[in-house]
Each structure stands twice: as C-alpha cells, then as structure tokens.
Design an enzyme around this catalytic site. Structure first.
Site, mmCIF file in Angstrom:
data_model
loop_
_atom_site.group_PDB
_atom_site.id
_atom_site.type_symbol
_atom_site.label_atom_id
_atom_site.label_comp_id
_atom_site.label_asym_id
_atom_site.label_seq_id
_atom_site.Cartn_x
_atom_site.Cartn_y
_atom_site.Cartn_z
ATOM 1 N N GLY A 1 -25.674 -2.106 -23.700
ATOM 2 C CA GLY A 1 -25.173 -2.529 -25.185
ATOM 3 C C GLY A 1 -24.526 -1.352 -25.697
ATOM 4 O O GLY A 1 -24.008 -0.438 -24.971
ATOM 5 N N HIS B 1 -35.202 -9.917 -41.254
ATOM 6 C CA HIS B 1 -33.849 -10.144 -42.150
ATOM 7 C C HIS B 1 -33.885 -11.316 -43.089
ATOM 8 O O HIS B 1 -34.391 -12.382 -42.847
ATOM 9 C CB HIS B 1 -32.852 -10.398 -40.873
ATOM 10 C CG HIS B 1 -31.369 -9.947 -41.454
ATOM 11 N ND1 HIS B 1 -30.851 -11.070 -42.198
ATOM 12 C CD2 HIS B 1 -30.442 -9.238 -41.314
ATOM 13 C CE1 HIS B 1 -29.661 -10.697 -42.543
ATOM 14 N NE2 HIS B 1 -29.514 -9.438 -41.837
ATOM 15 N N SER C 1 -25.008 -13.437 -41.444
ATOM 16 C CA SER C 1 -24.610 -12.082 -41.810
ATOM 17 C C SER C 1 -25.086 -11.766 -43.419
ATOM 18 O O SER C 1 -24.716 -12.364 -44.258
ATOM 19 C CB SER C 1 -23.231 -11.690 -41.843
ATOM 20 O OG SER C 1 -22.880 -10.385 -42.266
ATOM 21 N N ARG D 1 -33.047 -5.170 -47.292
ATOM 22 C CA ARG D 1 -33.562 -6.506 -46.507
ATOM 23 C C ARG D 1 -34.941 -6.646 -46.799
ATOM 24 O O ARG D 1 -35.334 -7.734 -46.895
ATOM 25 C CB ARG D 1 -33.295 -6.219 -45.005
ATOM 26 C CG ARG D 1 -31.801 -6.136 -44.709
ATOM 27 C CD ARG D 1 -31.645 -5.837 -43.400
ATOM 28 N NE ARG D 1 -30.117 -6.206 -43.064
ATOM 29 C CZ ARG D 1 -29.559 -5.771 -41.921
ATOM 30 N NH1 ARG D 1 -30.233 -5.398 -40.919
ATOM 31 N NH2 ARG D 1 -28.208 -6.054 -41.827
ATOM 32 N N HIS E 1 -35.725 -9.671 -36.901
ATOM 33 C CA HIS E 1 -34.406 -9.140 -36.788
ATOM 34 C C HIS E 1 -34.165 -7.901 -35.864
ATOM 35 O O HIS E 1 -33.330 -8.012 -35.118
ATOM 36 C CB HIS E 1 -33.605 -9.138 -38.021
ATOM 37 C CG HIS E 1 -32.319 -8.915 -37.988
ATOM 38 N ND1 HIS E 1 -31.377 -9.532 -36.922
ATOM 39 C CD2 HIS E 1 -31.472 -7.715 -38.476
ATOM 40 C CE1 HIS E 1 -30.156 -8.948 -37.178
ATOM 41 N NE2 HIS E 1 -30.201 -7.912 -37.820
ATOM 42 N N ARG F 1 -34.359 -0.395 -41.980
ATOM 43 C CA ARG F 1 -32.991 -0.177 -41.454
ATOM 44 C C ARG F 1 -32.112 -0.739 -42.614
ATOM 45 O O ARG F 1 -32.231 -1.967 -42.837
ATOM 46 C CB ARG F 1 -32.765 -0.595 -40.083
ATOM 47 C CG ARG F 1 -31.314 -0.322 -39.914
ATOM 48 C CD ARG F 1 -30.959 -0.527 -38.571
ATOM 49 N NE ARG F 1 -31.089 -2.010 -38.084
ATOM 50 C CZ ARG F 1 -30.128 -2.919 -38.446
ATOM 51 N NH1 ARG F 1 -28.953 -2.547 -39.231
ATOM 52 N NH2 ARG F 1 -30.156 -4.101 -38.071
ATOM 53 N N LEU G 1 -25.327 -0.754 -35.635
ATOM 54 C CA LEU G 1 -24.154 -0.278 -34.720
ATOM 55 C C LEU G 1 -23.796 1.142 -34.995
ATOM 56 O O LEU G 1 -23.391 1.843 -33.862
ATOM 57 C CB LEU G 1 -23.033 -1.225 -35.268
ATOM 58 C CG LEU G 1 -23.180 -2.861 -35.177
ATOM 59 C CD1 LEU G 1 -22.092 -3.497 -35.740
ATOM 60 C CD2 LEU G 1 -23.520 -3.183 -34.287
#
Lengths: 256, 640
Positions: B44, B268, B286, B332, B403, B437, B443
C-alpha cells in the site's frame, strides 16, 4: 426493500489453468434488491460450504469500485449491465425476479484463468514497469506549486488517471486489446508538464510491451462502453499520436 | 518479562529532533547498500513507497503482496485527501499547527516527537507526489487547491477529486513499478505472509503461503518491514476492503513484537448505513462531504415524513448546535458518538431508522449543482449506486462505521518494533495518531513512513550488520516455523465442522461492535472477553473449510485471518478494560461529563499500553511507555 425471487445463476467453474471448465447452475430462491451482486455470490458460497462443496473463487476486495480487483462477465458484459459500474457496485435491483444470470471470467488470451472466475492480469504490471511512471526518485522534488498546471489539463489528466486497472476493456474487446488501459496511463502522464521529459520514450516502451501480450485495436469502442470509470477512447488517439511521434521525433529537440 | 520500550527519541528541542537525527545517523555507503536485503510486506502507500525508495537507494529489496498487483492495496479507497502544512491558502497554517492539531486530535495520546516529524515531512510528500505526476486538484490559475477537513480550522488538505488515495497509491505504485522494471525490487504477488522468523534475537525473515499453489516458503533478509495495514475488519462490517486483516501484525506479535493501544479504533461518522443482515461491508462517504453538507435529524422520534417535508424548525442540526465553532467539521470520534446518540434516542432516519441525514440542499442552492458535482460527483454517484437514492434530491443517510485503527505494533522513533530488525509502517504501527486520527492524515502518515522516515532510519540498524553473516532460509528455525504454519493451515481443513469462517467472523464482529465499539464499559468488556473466548473455542471445533490446500482456496485464507482476529479481539477488550478513562476513539461510559463528553485521566493514563504475548490470549502482559510532553500542554479537547 424488495425481494427478488427465483434467480438462476449459471456460473463458470474451472479447477485450474489447464483443466477443462464447465457451467454450473444454482438456484437462488430469494434475495433482497439491496444486496450487491457479490453479496449474492457470498450467500451462494456460504451455502456451498455448508453443503461440503468448494466455494466459487472470484477476485474482489474493496467493494467500492476503486481497487479494480473484481472481474467478471455478467450476461456477456464485462462488469454486467450497469454503465460505469464495476461488478462490486452492481446491485440486485438491476435484475428482476426469475432472471437467469450467466457469470463467466474475463475472456482474453492475455488473462489466463487461474481458477473459476479468477484470472491472471500480470501483463498490466509488465506494461507499467517499462514506462508507466515519471522518473522522480524520492527526495529533492521542487515545490509542488512551482509549475502551474491549467485546470483543463489537470482535469483531462485526472480523467485518464481514474483507470482502476480492472481489465474490463480487454475482456470486452473482440481482439483482446489493452489499448484503453495503456492509453489511459500514457495520457495521464503525457498531458502533464512533469511527464514531458519521458513522453515519447514512455509511449514507445509501453505500446511495444503491450503488443507482446495483447491483440490489436480495430476501433470497436467496446472498451469505452465497458469501462467502469468511463474512460474515453480519445486517450487511444493521444497514445497513437505520441507513439508515432516517438518513431521520428528527434528527442534532443523535444520542444520543437 | 521486561520489555525494552525505549522510544530512542533524539536529543534537542522538539522542532530540531528530526534534523538532529539526520545529522547524526549512521549511514550505509552506496556500494555497501547492495549487500543488504530488505523484505517489505504489503504494497500500500507505506509499503510501496518504502520498497521503491529502498530500491532507488541501492538496497536489495523483495516486496510481498497478497493481491494480484501492488495497485490493489486498500490505501486506494481513501477518498478525501492528504494533509500538509504548506499554508498555500495563507490561512495561518504551519508545521507547528499541523503538529498541534494532530496531537490534540489524537486526544494527547500520541508521541510528540513522532508527530512533529510527520508534520515536518508533510510538505515534502506533496512536492514528491506532484513530481511523480499525481493530478491533485488545481485552481484556474494552475496552482494547487486545498479543502478543509474535520478537526482543523485551516484548509490544508490536498485532494484529487474523491479519489485521493487512488491517485497517491498509483503514484507510489508507479515508483515501485519502475524499480521492479529496473530489477532493483523483486515482487512476489499473491503471497501471504503467515509468520516471521527470529534467530539470535533479531528478525531473520518471513514465512509465506503462496495463494495460488498453497506452498509454504521461507525468505531471509537483514531487515523486514511490515506495512500490512490496520485491523478494522475485526468488526466484520467495516469500511475496510474484504481481505484487510491483522495476520502479519498478529503473527509478529506472537513472536515478540509488542502490540500497542489495540483499543484505539476509529469509527468514521460518514458511512452508508447497513441495509440488511447479509451485508458484507460498509461504504465510506468521504468526510470532505461535511464541508458542504449539513448533518441533521428530525426533532421528533415519531417523525414519518420524508426529509423535504420536514420544516426547518423541526430539524435538529445537532453538530452545529452542540459544537458551534467546529459545527459539521467536528472530529470523527466526536461526530460519531453524537450520531449514535441521536439514533439511540430514536431520531434516526431511513427504513431501519439507523442513520442521520447529510443534507446538501443549502450548498446546492448557494453554490449551484455544478460546483457540488465537481467537488463530490463521484461520491454522489457511488451513493446512488449503492442505495438507489439520488443525493442531489434527497439527503444522504449516513451512520458511523469502523474505519481505521490507531493502535498497532509498537515502534520506536525509528519505526522499529520490539523485535530488532522488524519494522512497522503506516496503519500497521501505532505511532502518530494517538487515540483518534484526524481526516486526511492516514495518507500523510503512510507516505511519510515509507518515503521519508524508513529510508533514513533503517540504516541505523543495517550499518551494524555490515559484513556480518546472517542466517539464510535453510536455517533450522525457518524450517520449524514453516512446519508450524503448514500444520496450522492443514488443521483448518481437518476440523471439518459445520460452519464456514464468515459465520464465525460475523458473530465475532457483532460482539466487538456491541461491547468494544463506539462506547465501552467494564461489564460489557468482561462479557465480551468471555464470549469471544468461547466463540474461539467453538471455531476451533466447528470450523468447516472445503476445497484443498494445493491450489487457490479463499475459504482457507479467510480461516487463517479470522483465527487471528479472535486473539486480537480479546486483546482489544483487555486493553479497553484496563484503560479507565475516555480518550479519542476509546469512550468508556463510566468516564464522561454530564453532557456526555469524554473525560480523560492524564494523571494515570498518559501512557502507551504495549502488550506482550504470553501464549494465553486472555492473559497478556501490559507494559507502559509513559508519554512525556515537552511542548504541548494537556488540555481538555473542546470543539465547542
């Protein structure tokens, strides 16, 4: 939620690459229209396991239409009847009670069957390895905003870059050509200012590697119709132009 | 047993630590690099970027993926974006602010030095990805565009439509492909790592199972990097891809790697609610949608009208009401819990009353449909394909789902686990996100670890092994571990019970969701521990795997992964039980304020729990790494 009844699944089973395959028929008495097509196969597989039979092998992973792993012909169409939709995003509401659904693996010589519906798409990786990149080793990249890129350019590049590498274009093509896949990658990179230095080298290397594995394009346009990301065959024109230029362009004078 | 939890944080003021590290690190000279072999498991963002960079530097690299191609890794599904402290919009962002937001977002349970480094290299990531040809969104003038994301008051998120993860992964995959083409990296596809091998106190390599032939094989190396993602699929229903699993990390844990903060899992807030019982996964919408969408539920629990028939004064825009300064962009964990409360109070919407509305009517009226289409078109299309409803006309229905997992293998500043020579990168480690997070930071962390951290830190370890012989795969320990793995898989087939692995996974997921999900309490966690343990015993006796172990057998693959999820599930509950406070994604109902906000206990719990495997999944050993904050002061997180 509506319940669909009496669905017949005619599905391809094949033990291995060198064994003979056959269709197997299964009845699904009831299924919710909220179920995805792959959930229908999950349910069928759980039933097969309970009956002591081997589950049907199929490639799948994200189930969000982005990883490009799922790959099946549904009623003769790559990814099934819904336009711009990968198999994993296809839902049973697209079908009706009493339907017979025929499920097969990708049909293409370059994608040999591994087992049941699973095929080997490694040639795509081989094409990528010879030119599907910009040579920019880690570290030392200039500031990201140093080269402004006009919005229409970045949008067109992004359209091509949305390819998920699923192989539907190859499976749908009567010639088993990979032109749409290859052209999407070439267009993504060749439209960008960063991609110019290797533009013609890239087009030449990728097209010639593609030709080692895949059939030739004869402009049927089936690839575009099957593409779950609706990538345009205009990219193939871009690729062809860059490929032919690569053969006579003096690369010491890229800007002329 | 004692466990060395020295984080090896470099000397100096926080903002200088990373530069001090680089200035003083031990290097391996270019001609010696080819003498070292590095195995990277997972391709990944973290794995592909690490393998490609190691290859560029001149190391001998072997990359392993269980997918058919590195391009399939689940990083590809990330939608919204990637953070960086570029401050291109000139709205007051800086490395310090990104660092601070991340520590605060993580509810003061992350390691300060790691987070600061992450914020420092964030800008390089954007430069690197643009140089590689990632088509980030741009303004008409050609410069890069930014959007805002939850938990921040600046716009620092770079994006490529709703497909940012895809574009970044393709970028890293391109780099990796180039190295494979050049012969610097050898790729093993459709190979699953099933164990690690330690010899003389260091990680000597891995054992894999070939998913096409069922054959087991051993691979030795000087160092091994696990970039194998998170364990969110322990919940069965999650936004993870179907094959995401904990096996690589768990097997490393069983061989001595400490597992940190397993109870820190992220739920999430914006996923499509479950539609029925046989659902195989949940789909994320998203978080970027919260930029323009407004979240609400009907005021009345007895509401039967459709959304467009409910007048303004009978709607509760609860995030805007409770958290006026962050509103719909509250972090979140906070947003998820608020949604759960609304649904638990009976104000849920949809046929199963299991969602809340995410409404774009105001945004469409203000900005026009074409702007909304440009920003979120692919997400709206995806929503319509899944639900059959058109979000341009009726509000989306969303509900929280598992998530991301902040917990993972314990690593030091150099990303090395407690097993020398074994590294963990990306979601597989625990290091940067604390107890929660922030959006668009996964990412960033994956690419940071792979491109800009590991290539520097790994030489600290490798340089010590220069010209020293290392055991190869014919060593007896490899044979022993390989045989154990072979027996384990043969046993799954031999049980010949009555239920397939999915049956058990579904039941396990439900226990964890009910007792170790969005809120937890001591009694529930104790019950979960005993329920999981007995379900695991049932699994061992009643599992049914059909087919053979000599060719592709997805049922057998799944059995191995579910087996490991059971043991992880027990550790999650154990960790959640021990942590008698609420922080980030870990919400203990016993520790909350009168109005339902989390109550942290910095006095007693400002530590990382690092668990040691003892052989009994119900009796792990807890070790603690105390968190020292030099720059940040503890404060109560408030988004009001």
């Amino acid at each position: 939620m509506t319940i669909l009844t009496n669905i017949t699944i005619k599905i391809w089973r094949q033990e291995g690459p060198d064994t003979e395959g056959r269709f197997e028929t299964h009845q699904i008495p009831e299924i919710s229209d909220e179920a995805s097509f792959l959930e229908l196969l999950d349910i069928l597989n759980e039933r097969l396991i309970e009956e002591g039979k081997e589950a049907i092998v199929f490639d799948h992973d994200c189930r969000e239409g982005i990883c490009g792993t799922c790959s099946m012909m549904i009623d003769g169409q790559a990814h099934g009847p819904q336009k711009g939709t990968a198999t994993c995003q296809l839902h049973m509401r697209t079908f009706s009670s009493g339907d017979e659904i025929v499920v097969e693996p990708w049909r293409a010589t370059a994608f040999p069957i591994i087992k049941d519906l699973m095929v080997d798409r490694a040639p795509f990786d081989r094409i990528m390895e010879v030119g599907g990149f910009i040579t920019a080793p880690t570290g030392g990249a200039p500031d990201a905003n140093i080269i402004p890129i006009p919005k229409p350019v970045i949008d067109a590049s992004m359209d091509a870059a949305s390819c998920i590498g699923c192989g539907a274009c190859v499976a749908a093509c009567p010639n088993g050509a990979a032109n749409l896949f290859t052209a999407a990658k070439i267009t993504h990179l060749n439209l960008l200012p960063q991609g110019q230095a290797e533009r013609y080298k890239r087009a030449e290397a990728m097209v010639e590697k593609m030709d080692e594995y895949f059939g030739s394009c004869t402009n049927h346009g089936e690839c575009e119709a099957a593409c779950p990301k609706e990538i345009s065959i205009d990219t193939i024109a871009t690729m062809n132009v860059d490929y032919w230029k690569s053969k006579f362009k003096n690369r010491q004078h890229l800007d002329r | 047993m004692s466990m060395n939890l020295d984080a090896n944080i470099p000397e100096g003021p926080l903002a200088d630590k990373w530069q001090n590290f680089i200035a003083n690190e031990r290097l391996v000279n270019p001609s010696n690099k080819r003498k070292f072999k590095i195995i990277v498991v997972g391709t990944g963002l973290a794995g592909a970027s690490a393998a490609a960079t190691f290859g560029e530097l001149g190391y001998e690299v072997e990359a392993f993926t269980f997918h058919d191609s590195p391009r399939r890794a689940h990083s590809i599904s990330a939608q919204g974006g990637i953070n960086a402290a570029k401050n291109y919009p000139g709205d007051g962002d800086s490395v310090h602010r990104l660092f601070f937001d991340t520590v605060k977002g993580g509810d003061f349970r992350a390691r300060e030095a790691n987070v600061h480094r992450l914020a420092e290299v964030s800008n390089e990531i954007i430069d690197q990805m643009v140089a590689q040809g990632v088509p980030f969104a741009r303004e008409y003038g050609g410069l890069l565009d930014n959007r805002s994301f939850g938990g921040a008051q600046v716009s620092r998120t770079f994006y490529a439509r709703g497909q940012t993860g895809q574009q970044l992964l393709i970028g890293a995959y391109q780099q990796l492909s180039r190295q494979i083409g050049l012969g610097n990296v050898k790729l093993w596809n459709r190979m699953e790592m099933v164990d690690i091998v330690n010899i003389d106190g260091r990680c000597a390599g891995i054992v894999c199972r070939d998913l096409l032939t069922g054959e087991f094989s051993s691979h030795s190396a000087h160092a091994v990097v696990l970039a194998t993602g998170g364990y969110g699929n322990v919940f069965y229903l999650s936004t993870n891809a179907m094959s995401c699993n904990v096996t690589a990390a768990w097997r490393a844990h069983r061989r001595g790697a400490a597992f940190a903060n397993p109870s820190y899992t992220q739920i999430h807030p914006t996923c499509i609610p479950q539609a029925d019982d046989f659902q195989s996964k949940l789909t994320l919408m998203s978080e970027s949608l919260r930029n323009d969408g407004r979240i609400w539920v009907p005021v009345s629990a007895d509401e039967t009208r459709t959304a467009d028939q409910i007048p303004e004064d009978e709607r509760d825009y609860y995030l805007e009401r409770i958290y006026p300064s962050f509103g719909n962009l509250a972090p979140r964990d906070v947003s998820s819990r608020a949604a759960k409360r609304m649904v638990d109070a009976g104000q849920g919407v949809g046929p199963l009353k299991n969602g809340v509305y995410l409404d774009f009517a105001d945004a469409i009226e203000r900005l026009g449909r074409s702007t909304i289409e440009e920003r979120y078109g692919n997400l709206f299309d995806m929503y319509e394909r899944i639900t059959g409803e058109n979000p341009y006309e009726t509000p989306m229905r969303i509900y929280p789902a598992s998530h991301y997992t902040m917990g993972g293998l314990w690593v030091d500043y150099e990303l090395m686990t407690t097993v020398p020579g074994l590294y963990a990168a990306g979601e597989a480690n625990f290091s940067d996100h604390g107890a929660n997070r922030l959006g668009a930071s996964a990412l960033m962390q994956g690419l940071s670890d792979g491109y800009f951290v590991l290539p520097y830190t790994i030489s600290m370890y490798l340089s010590k092994l220069l010209n020293k012989p290392i055991p190869d795969a014919s060593h007896e320990e490899f044979t022993k571990v390989e045989n154990e793995a072979r027996d384990r898989f043969a046993n799954y087939l031999a049980i010949d019970g009555t239920q397939g692995p999915d049956y058990f996974h579904r039941k396990l997921g439900k226990i964890i969701w009910d007792y170790c999900g969005m809120d937890r309490d001591a009694d529930g966690l104790r019950k979960a521990l005993s329920d999981i343990s007995s379900l695991h015993e049932e699994f061992k006796k009643d599992l049914k795997v059909t087919g053979s172990d000599k060719n592709v057998n997805q049922t057998l693959e799944k059995a191995g992964r579910v087996d490991d999820f059971f043991e992880l599930g027990m550790l999650m509950c154990k960790d959640a039980l021990n942590r008698e406070e609420s922080c980030g994604g870990h919400f203990r109902v016993e520790y909350q304020t009168d109005d339902g906000e989390a109550v942290r206990n910095d006095e007693d719990f400002a530590y990382v729990s690092a668990w040691e495997w003892t052989g009994d999944p119900l009796e792990p050993n807890e070790h603690k790494e105390q968190l020292e904050y030099e720059v940040v002061k503890f404060q109560t997180r408030s988004y009001k």
